[in-house]
Design a protein around this motif. Structure first.
Motif: not given
Lengths: 231, 179
Positions: B97-100, B103
């Protein structure tokens, strides 16, 4: 030296002049939960978990000195719920993955979660994207777990009194930062002190982890504050 | 009177919580006397065959199949319980979470040094990955939470017995842990 008389939840207590409510409560065998507070450091009042009611107003017990005749409310249902709510907010606004954290079992935020029986936070998780700094020789700074208590900022200095940790930005963007040159000169003892001072797992000493087995850690069998409370 | 019916599921979890259910040791014989199991990996019943009393959910929701399954459990269980850190807060899978998503997928299927066909899997048969991992209570209403990684066997046992017998739940300090 004169003694100050005051009450906490109706119990007659005595304090020394200049003592804060948290310190005096401790001397009287009463636990007021704290997180940003650390004995020996100048109180900062950043976390507000020690909130008590004095004269109908909410005050931070770690920064408020006791005065003669003061009537302090501590363990009321409202205050206990405020405190639980603050703990829950701290859990949702960072990335606190207890199962993967080296500080688990010795973490004060987690221990407060246990004490207040936080089964799940009432607020939605924010999952912020925060950075980790593993570039320093002795310590890792894991900002995902930082609760911005500023204990490291207040308590860790070089021999000549320079602060190694600092704080940048404001509001939700507040972040602990470090003077890389000063941090590079930290000894093993200073790194250990910084890790022990951090209430959570945001400052870790390198090359050691999960050293104490489950069951023997600080808060495995005794709730935080139980050492203060008198039966 | 027929026995209360229990169903269990592992969503985005590691089956560690199910292992912890088995960790109640010989009390499992008592559990079989107390309840009947329906849809669960424990008895390998794949679909709900009746309305259940208690649903135990391990793991959070990381893809569309988890969400469907969780909603199915909500529909078929009177009481739904989040079991373990992943169900409660996403756990280890939520570290993405927090990483697209783009990606994440590129890292796993294109840039990873051990892949050679360099394709991001995309087939109708595969569930769609969600934008982030969701705790179960952010998808459906959850009635109770049993934290731990895994929750201690004693916590699961005491909670189940309290629910089944209607007795007050008294938990020793040692059994509620987040790790």
């Amino acid at each position: 030296m004169s003694t100050i008389n005051f009450t906490i939840d109706g119990k007659a207590c005595k304090a020394k002049p200049g003592q804060t409510i948290v310190e005096a409560a401790k001397d009287n065998g009463i636990y007021i939960p704290t997180l940003c507070h650390f004995e020996g450091l100048k109180p900062a009042g950043t976390c507000r978990i020690c909130t008590v009611k004095v004269g109908g107003r909410n005050m931070a017990a770690c920064t408020t000195p006791v005065t003669e005749g003061m009537v302090v409310e501590n363990k009321t249902a409202d205050l206990e719920d405020y405190r639980k709510a603050i703990i829950e907010m701290l859990f949702v606004e960072g990335n606190h993955m207890c199962p993967t954290c080296e500080k688990s079992g010795n973490c004060e935020l987690q221990a407060l979660g246990y004490r207040y029986m936080m089964m799940a936070p009432r607020f939605p998780f924010l999952f912020p994207r925060r950075t980790l700094d593993a570039s320093l020789p002795k310590i890792v700074i894991e900002r995902n777990r930082c609760v911005q208590c500023l204990r490291c900022v207040r308590g860790i200095t070089t021999a000549d009194g320079k602060r190694i940790f600092g704080v940048v930005n404001r509001g939700g963007h507040v972040e602990i930062t470090v003077d890389k040159d000063l941090a590079a000169s930290m000894t093993d003892e200073m790194a250990q002190k910084a890790m022990d001072l951090c209430p959570v797992g945001a400052i870790l000493k390198k090359e050691v982890g999960f050293a104490i087995p489950i069951g023997k850690r600080k808060f495995d069998s005794k709730p935080i504050g139980s050492e203060i409370e008198k039966a | 009177m027929s026995k209360p019916v229990v169903a269990t599921a592992s969503l985005a979890g590691c089956f560690g919580c199910h292992m912890s259910i088995l960790d109640i040791d010989d009390r499992i014989l008592k559990l079989i006397e107390l309840v009947e199991f329906n849809k669960s990996p424990i008895d390998d019943i794949k679909t709900f065959t009746k309305q259940c009393d208690i649903g135990l959910i391990e793991g959070g929701c990381c893809n569309s199949e988890n969400v469907e399954n969780l909603k199915l459990f909500r529909k078929n269980c009177k009481i739904l319980i989040s079991v373990g850190e992943c169900a409660i807060m996403g756990g280890l899978p939520a570290m993405r979470n927090g990483i697209p998503v783009k990606e994440c997928l590129e890292e796993a299927y294109l840039k990873c040094p051990t892949v050679d066909d360099n394709i991001i899997p995309n087939d109708d048969e595969l569930p769609m990955i969600l934008d982030r991992v969701y705790p179960c209570h952010e998808i459906v209403k959850i009635d109770y939470f049993l934290p731990g990684c895994p929750p201690r066997a004693d916590l699961i046992w005491e909670a189940l017995v309290a629910l089944l017998t209607g007795k007050e739940l008294e938990l020793p300090y040692e059994v509620v842990k987040f790790d």
